[in-house]
Design an enzyme around this catalytic site. Structure first.
Site, PDB file in Angstrom:
ATOM      1  CB  THR A   1      19.048   3.091  29.426  1.00 20.32           C
ATOM      2  OG1 THR A   1      19.387   2.107  30.503  1.00 20.32           O
ATOM      3  CG2 THR A   1      19.511   3.805  28.542  1.00 20.32           C
TER       4      THR A   1
ATOM      5  CB  THR B   1      15.794  -1.584  32.250  1.00 17.63           C
ATOM      6  OG1 THR B   1      14.366  -2.013  30.790  1.00 17.63           O
ATOM      7  CG2 THR B   1      15.996  -2.800  32.648  1.00 17.63           C
ATOM      8  CB  CYS B   2      19.541   1.550  33.780  1.00 20.02           C
ATOM      9  SG  CYS B   2      20.456   0.227  32.288  1.00 20.02           S
ATOM     10  CB  SER B   3      16.971   4.699  34.657  1.00 24.79           C
ATOM     11  OG  SER B   3      17.929   5.288  34.395  1.00 24.79           O
TER      12      SER B   3
ATOM     13  CG  LEU C   1      21.061   2.964  39.965  1.00 24.08           C
ATOM     14  CD1 LEU C   1      22.679   3.034  41.063  1.00 24.08           C
ATOM     15  CD2 LEU C   1      21.827   4.323  39.059  1.00 24.08           C
TER      16      LEU C   1
END
Ligand code: BEZ
Length: 180
Positions: free
Chosen positions: A52, A54-56, A60
């Site tokens: 997703t 924001t996560c990528s 992370l």
């Protein structure tokens, strides 16, 4: 309600095994909560889904970039957990070039549910997923939570800030990590 002690669960991981022939040399390997957390002071962070935006784009990769700075503050490991299966988590880690942050697949959501962090994301077609949070965990006990505001089912927004590596690092440096 968030818990203080991490729940004991078994995570179904997939690990590379060169003794396996063919195009997919991986086997199942069960890992327990203790395997990841016993005897270590770690940062655990959790997010709504692998791949997703924001996560990528931020969460992370920024934890990966700041890994050395967390180590300098006495952190032994950083783990990212998501309600995704091991195939998805491995593919995400590979696509992100991650080799410092450990990825933990919580495909069934058992760990996340027992942490009090499982929320419905049916509004996005995701089913049950994790609320976004981070925690400093010492030998399996949460020292400090960093839970994004507004924990709720089918939240129309996706708050991100409290659980960012920048914020967690700032609190670690300020010595604010001991009170849960
Ligand atoms: C994001 O990381 O940007 C995201 C997470 C969950 C749903 C949609 C987007």
């Amino acid at each position: 309600m968030p818990v203080n002690k991490l729940p004991d669960v078994v995570f179904r991981t997939r690990v590379r095994d060169e003794s396996i022939e063919g195009p997919n040399p991986y086997r199942w390997e069960d890992k327990t909560t203790a395997d990841y957390f016993a005897g270590k002071r770690v940062v655990l962070f959790s997010l709504p889904g692998a791949f997703t935006p924001t996560c990528s784009t931020y969460q992370l990769p920024d934890y990966e970039k700041l890994y050395g700075e967390f180590q300098a503050e006495g952190i032994d490991a950083i783990y990212c957990i998501s309600v995704n299966d091991a195939f998805v988590m491995n593919a995400w880690g590979k696509s992100q070039g991650v080799d410092k942050v450990g990825l933990i697949p919580d495909g069934s959501g058992e760990f996340t549910r027992k942490m009090g962090m499982l929320v419905a994301k049916d509004n996005l077609g995701f089913g049950m997923r994790s609320w976004r949070y981070a925690a400093i965990v010492n030998d399996g006990v949460v020292e400090k939570w960093f839970i994004e505001d507004g924990l709720t089912d089918n939240c129309p927004t996706d708050p991100y800030g409290v659980s960012s590596p920048q914020n967690v690092l700032e609190k670690l440096r300020a010595g604010e990590s001991v009170a849960a």
